[in-house]
Design a protein around this motif. Structure first.
Motif, PDB file in Angstrom:
ATOM      1  N   ALA A  64      14.091   5.443  -8.319  1.00 24.56           N
ATOM      2  CA  ALA A  64      13.797   5.730  -7.201  1.00 24.56           C
ATOM      3  C   ALA A  64      12.930   7.125  -7.250  1.00 24.56           C
ATOM      4  N   ARG A  65      13.219   8.193  -8.087  1.00 26.30           N
ATOM      5  CA  ARG A  65      12.373   9.469  -7.986  1.00 26.30           C
ATOM      6  C   ARG A  65      11.099   9.195  -9.002  1.00 26.30           C
ATOM      7  N   LYS A  66      10.722   8.163  -9.722  1.00 30.53           N
ATOM      8  CA  LYS A  66       9.664   8.036 -10.427  1.00 30.53           C
ATOM      9  C   LYS A  66       8.549   7.811  -9.698  1.00 30.53           C
ATOM     10  N   ARG A  67       7.187   8.309  -9.981  1.00 30.13           N
ATOM     11  CA  ARG A  67       6.134   8.215  -9.052  1.00 30.13           C
ATOM     12  C   ARG A  67       5.537   6.807  -9.252  1.00 30.13           C
ATOM     13  N   TYR A  68       4.918   6.510  -8.060  1.00 29.67           N
ATOM     14  CA  TYR A  68       4.561   4.939  -7.882  1.00 29.67           C
ATOM     15  C   TYR A  68       3.598   4.483  -8.800  1.00 29.67           C
ATOM     16  N   ARG A  69       2.790   5.378  -9.230  1.00 30.79           N
ATOM     17  CA  ARG A  69       1.637   5.031 -10.011  1.00 30.79           C
ATOM     18  C   ARG A  69       2.120   4.691 -11.530  1.00 30.79           C
ATOM     19  N   ALA A  70       3.513   5.121 -11.843  1.00 28.55           N
ATOM     20  CA  ALA A  70       4.128   4.719 -13.117  1.00 28.55           C
ATOM     21  C   ALA A  70       4.799   3.522 -13.004  1.00 28.55           C
ATOM     22  N   GLY A  77       8.835   6.314  -5.287  1.00 31.78           N
ATOM     23  CA  GLY A  77       9.018   5.198  -4.647  1.00 31.78           C
ATOM     24  C   GLY A  77       9.971   5.511  -3.445  1.00 31.78           C
ATOM     25  N   GLU A  78      11.178   6.573  -3.738  1.00 34.02           N
ATOM     26  CA  GLU A  78      11.836   6.888  -2.592  1.00 34.02           C
ATOM     27  C   GLU A  78      10.995   7.856  -1.582  1.00 34.02           C
ATOM     28  N   ALA A  79      10.310   8.821  -1.918  1.00 37.74           N
ATOM     29  CA  ALA A  79       9.220   9.418  -1.102  1.00 37.74           C
ATOM     30  C   ALA A  79       8.459   8.475  -0.179  1.00 37.74           C
ATOM     31  N   ASN A  80       7.676   7.224  -0.815  1.00 39.06           N
ATOM     32  CA  ASN A  80       7.028   6.485   0.022  1.00 39.06           C
ATOM     33  C   ASN A  80       7.732   5.563   1.056  1.00 39.06           C
ATOM     34  N   LEU A  81       9.175   5.303   0.597  1.00 37.99           N
ATOM     35  CA  LEU A  81       9.989   4.673   1.548  1.00 37.99           C
ATOM     36  C   LEU A  81      10.290   5.640   2.762  1.00 37.99           C
ATOM     37  N   ARG A  82      10.454   6.745   2.576  1.00 35.04           N
ATOM     38  CA  ARG A  82      10.573   7.754   3.615  1.00 35.04           C
ATOM     39  C   ARG A  82       9.670   7.831   4.805  1.00 35.04           C
ATOM     40  N   ARG A  83       8.258   7.576   4.307  1.00 34.25           N
ATOM     41  CA  ARG A  83       7.243   7.538   5.063  1.00 34.25           C
ATOM     42  C   ARG A  83       7.054   6.228   5.939  1.00 34.25           C
ATOM     43  N   TYR A  84       7.406   5.124   5.377  1.00 34.50           N
ATOM     44  CA  TYR A  84       7.699   3.942   6.015  1.00 34.50           C
ATOM     45  C   TYR A  84       8.781   3.923   6.877  1.00 34.50           C
ATOM     46  N   ASP A  85       9.843   4.647   6.641  1.00 30.55           N
ATOM     47  CA  ASP A  85      10.818   4.586   7.576  1.00 30.55           C
ATOM     48  C   ASP A  85      10.629   5.513   8.804  1.00 30.55           C
ATOM     49  N   SER A 100       5.536  -0.781 -12.742  1.00 28.19           N
ATOM     50  CA  SER A 100       4.935  -1.809 -13.161  1.00 28.19           C
ATOM     51  C   SER A 100       4.655  -2.607 -12.024  1.00 28.19           C
ATOM     52  N   LEU A 101       3.663  -3.737 -12.160  1.00 24.71           N
ATOM     53  CA  LEU A 101       3.507  -4.807 -11.309  1.00 24.71           C
ATOM     54  C   LEU A 101       4.639  -5.248 -10.530  1.00 24.71           C
ATOM     55  N   GLY A 102       5.613  -5.599 -11.352  1.00 27.44           N
ATOM     56  CA  GLY A 102       6.838  -6.112 -10.695  1.00 27.44           C
ATOM     57  C   GLY A 102       7.510  -5.107  -9.869  1.00 27.44           C
ATOM     58  N   MET A 103       7.494  -3.983 -10.251  1.00 29.50           N
ATOM     59  CA  MET A 103       8.415  -2.830  -9.719  1.00 29.50           C
ATOM     60  C   MET A 103       7.624  -2.503  -8.329  1.00 29.50           C
ATOM     61  N   ARG A 104       6.446  -2.538  -8.070  1.00 26.13           N
ATOM     62  CA  ARG A 104       5.617  -2.313  -7.023  1.00 26.13           C
ATOM     63  C   ARG A 104       5.685  -3.330  -6.041  1.00 26.13           C
ATOM     64  N   ALA A 157       0.867  -1.164   0.150  1.00 23.50           N
ATOM     65  CA  ALA A 157      -0.040   0.093   0.079  1.00 23.50           C
ATOM     66  C   ALA A 157       0.943   1.366   0.055  1.00 23.50           C
ATOM     67  N   PHE A 158       0.757   2.148  -1.129  1.00 24.64           N
ATOM     68  CA  PHE A 158       1.564   3.122  -1.229  1.00 24.64           C
ATOM     69  C   PHE A 158       0.751   4.439  -1.731  1.00 24.64           C
ATOM     70  N   TYR A 159       1.211   5.683  -1.580  1.00 24.49           N
ATOM     71  CA  TYR A 159       0.629   6.764  -2.238  1.00 24.49           C
ATOM     72  C   TYR A 159       1.036   6.760  -3.491  1.00 24.49           C
ATOM     73  N   PRO A 160       0.039   6.968  -4.465  1.00 23.30           N
ATOM     74  CA  PRO A 160       0.478   6.747  -5.967  1.00 23.30           C
ATOM     75  C   PRO A 160       1.068   7.981  -6.503  1.00 23.30           C
ATOM     76  N   TYR A 161       0.800   9.309  -6.198  1.00 30.22           N
ATOM     77  CA  TYR A 161       1.388  10.510  -6.403  1.00 30.22           C
ATOM     78  C   TYR A 161       2.820  10.677  -6.222  1.00 30.22           C
ATOM     79  N   LEU A 162       3.260   9.863  -5.172  1.00 32.76           N
ATOM     80  CA  LEU A 162       4.674  10.211  -4.384  1.00 32.76           C
ATOM     81  C   LEU A 162       5.636   8.896  -5.206  1.00 32.76           C
TER      82      LEU A 162
END
Length: 340
Positions: A161-167, A125-133, A169-173, A118-123
């Motif tokens: 790392a700086r690509k938005r989560y919504r972009a 990958g790196e920004a999402n991990l910052r929130r998890y951390d 692929s399923l494997g990348m997610r 479960a991640f924020y689609p507009y953030l």
């Protein structure tokens, strides 16, 4: 006395066939295991038993496949292991520490992916991990960037790392979800259906990542209902059915209980069957343009020579070693998803 796993039972209105019990790894010393359960049971108020007296032993350093059809109790077991659901009965240990009393000291050494990421689609990958951390009270914020960078690099997402989560692929997610579970050093990684819903490319990516993580010394516990995936990446398995443990142990050891068969393609089915029977092979069967039998200790080249000497035209001959599907069917009398 007849074993519990060997009796017919009815659970939730569904008949459960008698099965052969194989639990060799349950005898491992607890200190050699990353996960140990004893009689772990989850019974809901409705009376449904989701997990029934589970005795599990997961060897340290293994890639352990927790296998069973959907609804067999896999996710409920994982939720109990992680303290997300309270067991009705039984005890369990993680990394040699009794639970739930040791949760505070152990969970920082355990990474987990349960019921999908479960991640924020507009953030990114790196920004999402910052929130998890930041949500981890044990994480030092001064070293957050280093941890996040290492986790992204470990799962092969440093370039994205700086690509938005919504972009993604399923494997990348799925890779990002595993990165979130690896933000700190982990001795145990628990993954619930990590390849569920992935295309073949994404499945290969996650499978390769799991092997890499295990090669670094981390015990990986993988829940799945896909036989083919478990067979390709796991060293040990446990098989669940309707909440009960059917078997556990090294895959090679479980396969050893199933017979190797020889298959002969021929236009002379009756003649081939007679030669195989005369050669002392058991369980001779005919059908679909071939004859098969249990090979036993016989050499396949000897059987081929005897067929030719007996005047049987041999179009093809193959030795079929038991697959994980064969093991499961032999244990439960039924199959489930092989490829998804």
């Amino acid at each position: 006395m007849e074993s519990r796993a060997g009796r017919d039972a009815v659970t939730g209105g569904e008949a459960v066939p008698a099965v052969r019990e194989r639990t060799p790894s349950a005898t491992l010393p607890a200190e050699d295991c990353s996960i140990v359960t004893r009689g772990l049971t989850k019974r809901f108020r409705s009376g449904q038993v989701a997990v029934d007296a589970l005795d599990l032993a997961v060897p340290r350093g293994s890639v352990f496949g927790f296998l069973g059809p959907n609804g067999s109790g896999k996710t409920t077991t994982i939720r109990m292991l992680l303290g997300l659901a309270a067991p009705t009965e039984g005890t369990w240990e993680l990394l040699g520490t009794p639970m739930p009393g040791g949760m505070a000291s152990v969970l920082s050494r355990v990474g987990a992916l349960v019921e999908g990421p479960a991640f924020y689609p507009y953030l990114s990958g790196e920004a999402n991990l910052r929130r998890y951390d930041a949500a981890d009270p044990a994480a030092d914020p001064r070293t957050a960037s280093a941890r996040i960078g290492l986790a992204l690099d470990r799962v092969g997402l440093a370039a994205a790392a700086r690509k938005r989560y919504r972009a993604y692929s399923l494997g990348m997610r799925q890779r990002l979800a595993i990165a979130a579970a690896l933000l700190g050093p982990r001795e145990l990684l628990i993954l619930d259906e990590p390849t569920n819903g992935l295309d073949p490319q994404g499945t290969r990516e996650v499978r390769g990542l799991i092997k890499e993580i295990a090669a670094g010394g981390t015990t990986v516990f993988v829940s799945s209902h896909l036989l083919a995936e478990v067979e390709q990446m796991c060293s040990h398995i446990a098989v669940m059915r309707t909440g009960r443990l059917v078997a556990q142990g090294p895959i090679a050891g479980l396969r050893a209980g199933e017979a190797v068969r020889i298959r002969v393609e021929t236009p002379d089915l009756a003649g081939a069957a007679a030669v195989l029977a005369a050669s002392g092979l058991a369980q001779v069967r005919t059908g679909d343009g071939e004859v098969s039998a249990e090979l036993g200790a016989a050499a396949p080249e000897r059987i081929c020579a005897e067929l030719v000497a007996g005047g049987v035209a041999v179009r093809g001959l193959a030795v079929q070693r038991p697959s994980l599907e064969d093991v499961f069917v032999g244990l439960t009398g039924e199959g489930f998803d092989v490829n998804g």
